[in-house]
Write an enzyme that holds these catalytic residues in place. Structure first.
Site, short mmCIF file in Angstrom:
data_model
loop_
_atom_site.label_atom_id
_atom_site.label_comp_id
_atom_site.label_asym_id
_atom_site.label_seq_id
_atom_site.Cartn_x
_atom_site.Cartn_y
_atom_site.Cartn_z
N LYS A 180 4.40 30.10 -8.91
CA LYS A 180 5.47 30.19 -8.21
C LYS A 180 6.27 28.79 -8.28
O LYS A 180 5.30 27.89 -8.05
CB LYS A 180 5.53 30.89 -6.76
CG LYS A 180 6.88 30.78 -6.17
CD LYS A 180 6.69 31.77 -4.89
CE LYS A 180 6.17 31.19 -3.67
NZ LYS A 180 6.57 30.02 -3.05
N ASP A 222 1.22 29.08 -5.87
CA ASP A 222 2.19 28.02 -5.96
C ASP A 222 2.14 26.77 -6.80
O ASP A 222 0.97 26.59 -6.73
CB ASP A 222 2.68 27.43 -4.33
CG ASP A 222 3.54 28.28 -3.94
OD1 ASP A 222 4.45 28.99 -4.37
OD2 ASP A 222 3.63 28.22 -2.43
N GLU A 227 13.87 33.25 0.51
CA GLU A 227 13.30 32.84 1.79
C GLU A 227 14.37 32.30 2.75
O GLU A 227 15.36 31.47 2.25
CB GLU A 227 12.43 31.59 1.82
CG GLU A 227 11.95 31.21 3.07
CD GLU A 227 10.71 30.22 3.25
OE1 GLU A 227 10.11 29.83 2.12
OE2 GLU A 227 10.35 29.73 4.13
N ASP A 242 1.84 27.23 -1.13
CA ASP A 242 1.39 25.81 -0.60
C ASP A 242 1.52 25.64 0.97
O ASP A 242 0.97 24.61 1.48
CB ASP A 242 2.07 24.81 -1.40
CG ASP A 242 3.79 25.28 -1.28
OD1 ASP A 242 4.20 26.14 -0.67
OD2 ASP A 242 4.44 24.36 -1.84
N SER A 243 1.83 26.93 1.76
CA SER A 243 1.91 26.80 2.90
C SER A 243 0.32 26.34 3.22
O SER A 243 0.03 26.00 4.69
CB SER A 243 2.13 28.38 3.66
OG SER A 243 1.49 29.34 2.97
N GLU A 265 9.64 26.27 -6.88
CA GLU A 265 10.76 26.32 -5.90
C GLU A 265 11.96 25.89 -6.52
O GLU A 265 12.17 24.74 -7.21
CB GLU A 265 10.50 25.59 -4.85
CG GLU A 265 9.62 26.04 -3.69
CD GLU A 265 9.34 25.43 -2.54
OE1 GLU A 265 9.85 24.34 -2.23
OE2 GLU A 265 8.36 25.72 -1.84
O1 KIV Z 1 3.68 29.15 0.66
C1 KIV Z 1 4.23 29.86 1.10
O2 KIV Z 1 3.43 30.60 2.01
C2 KIV Z 1 5.46 30.54 0.77
C3 KIV Z 1 5.85 31.65 1.74
C4 KIV Z 1 7.61 31.40 1.69
C5 KIV Z 1 5.61 32.92 1.66
O3 KIV Z 1 6.02 30.25 -0.23
#
Ligand code: KIV
Length: 271
Positions: free
Chosen positions: A113, A83, A182, A44-45, A115
């Site tokens: 993924k 994400d 992270e 989600d970056s 968090e």
């Molecule tokens: O969203 C992202 O790019 C991440 C990084 C920490 C790899 O989760």
């Protein structure tokens, strides 16, 4: 042949490092795949490095699905993780399962993924019970930026370090197939990596993790205004752009090699 979670477990067991890079589009995914990357993350970056938001909070399920589809068309061998964006899983276990399912069904990724560790144990359990591999991201969790008081290294003191070890163990017990660590001290990442049997992938978590992940834009030096301590630039894109500008101004580009010719007799007739 597509990598599977079994290949990743085997890599941990055999102490073969796992490589992962983020991708958000077809061509970068194809390039990473051809280079032999083990895992690709549609992070989600995306919100920050592609869409220009100041954080990841505005990213939607539609954004993630759109980019996941492009990446999954480009990568045929890497294991692809997407994400779950902010508020696509936090409100309920049902949201978590449904939105994970959408990422696999519509985005064609192999895993999701989220968090969190302890706080999201029931979400992790429900997602993996739905046969969806789920990775737990702990340490610096950017979706919690306002709770954390900014983007800072996590787990430097005893209480937080112990909490992160607990998070890792609970995520594993709940069914997570891997952990993303992270921005935590490398010694803590080493302890976590030894204490869990699932692979740990680090970013800003030192060399003792089972694998490493970098953001595509950091790896290529595309973001000249943001240079995190943990990111290493492997190709200098800015230098390339400056060279192009210079060569055009000097009349060096395009050369014959990059130009098309036509027959002299045709040329004579038109000029
Ligand atoms: O969203 C992202 O790019 C991440 C990084 C920490 C790899 O989760």
């Amino acid at each position: 042949m597509r990598k599977t979670i079994l290949d990743l477990y085997k890599q941990k067991e055999n102490k073969q490092k796992i490589t992962m890079v983020t991708s958000y589009d077809y061509l970068s995914a194809r390039l990473l795949d051809n280079a032999g990357i083990d895992m690709i993350l549609i992070g989600d970056s995306l919100g920050m490095v592609v869409l220009g938001y100041e954080d990841t909070l505005s990213v939607t399920m539609e954004d993630m699905i759109h980019h996941s589809r492009a990446v999954s068309r480009g990568a045929k061998n890497a294991f692809i993780v997407a994400d779950l964006p902010f508020m696509s899983y936090q409100a309920s276990v049902e949201d978590a399962v449904k939105n994970s399912g959408r990422l696999l069904k519509e985005g064609r990724v192999n895993a999701v993924k989220l968090e969190g560790g302890l706080e999201f144990a029931s979400h992790i359990k429900a997602i993996s019970n739905a046969f969806i591999p789920v990775m737990a991201h702990i340490g610096l969790t950017p979706q919690a930026v306002h709770m954390l008081g900014g983007y800072r290294v996590q787990g430097k003191d005893e209480i937080l370090a112990k909490k992160l070890i607990k998070d890792a163990k609970i995520a594993e017990e709940s069914g997570a197939f891997a952990l993303l660590l992270e921005c935590i001290p490398y010694a803590l990442a080493e302890i976590i990596t030894k204490e869990v049997s699932i692979p740990t992938i680090g970013i800003g978590a030192g060399k003792y993790c089972d694998g490493q992940v970098l953001v595509w834009h950091d790896l290529l030096g595309l973001n000249t205004e943001f240079k995190p301590k943990f990111a290493k630039v492997y190709a200098n894109t800015l230098e390339g752009i400056k060279k192009y500008i210079d060569e055009v101004k000097q009349g060096e580009f395009p050369s014959q090699e990059h130009s098309f010719s036509m027959a002299d007799e045709v040329l004579r007739k038109i000029y």
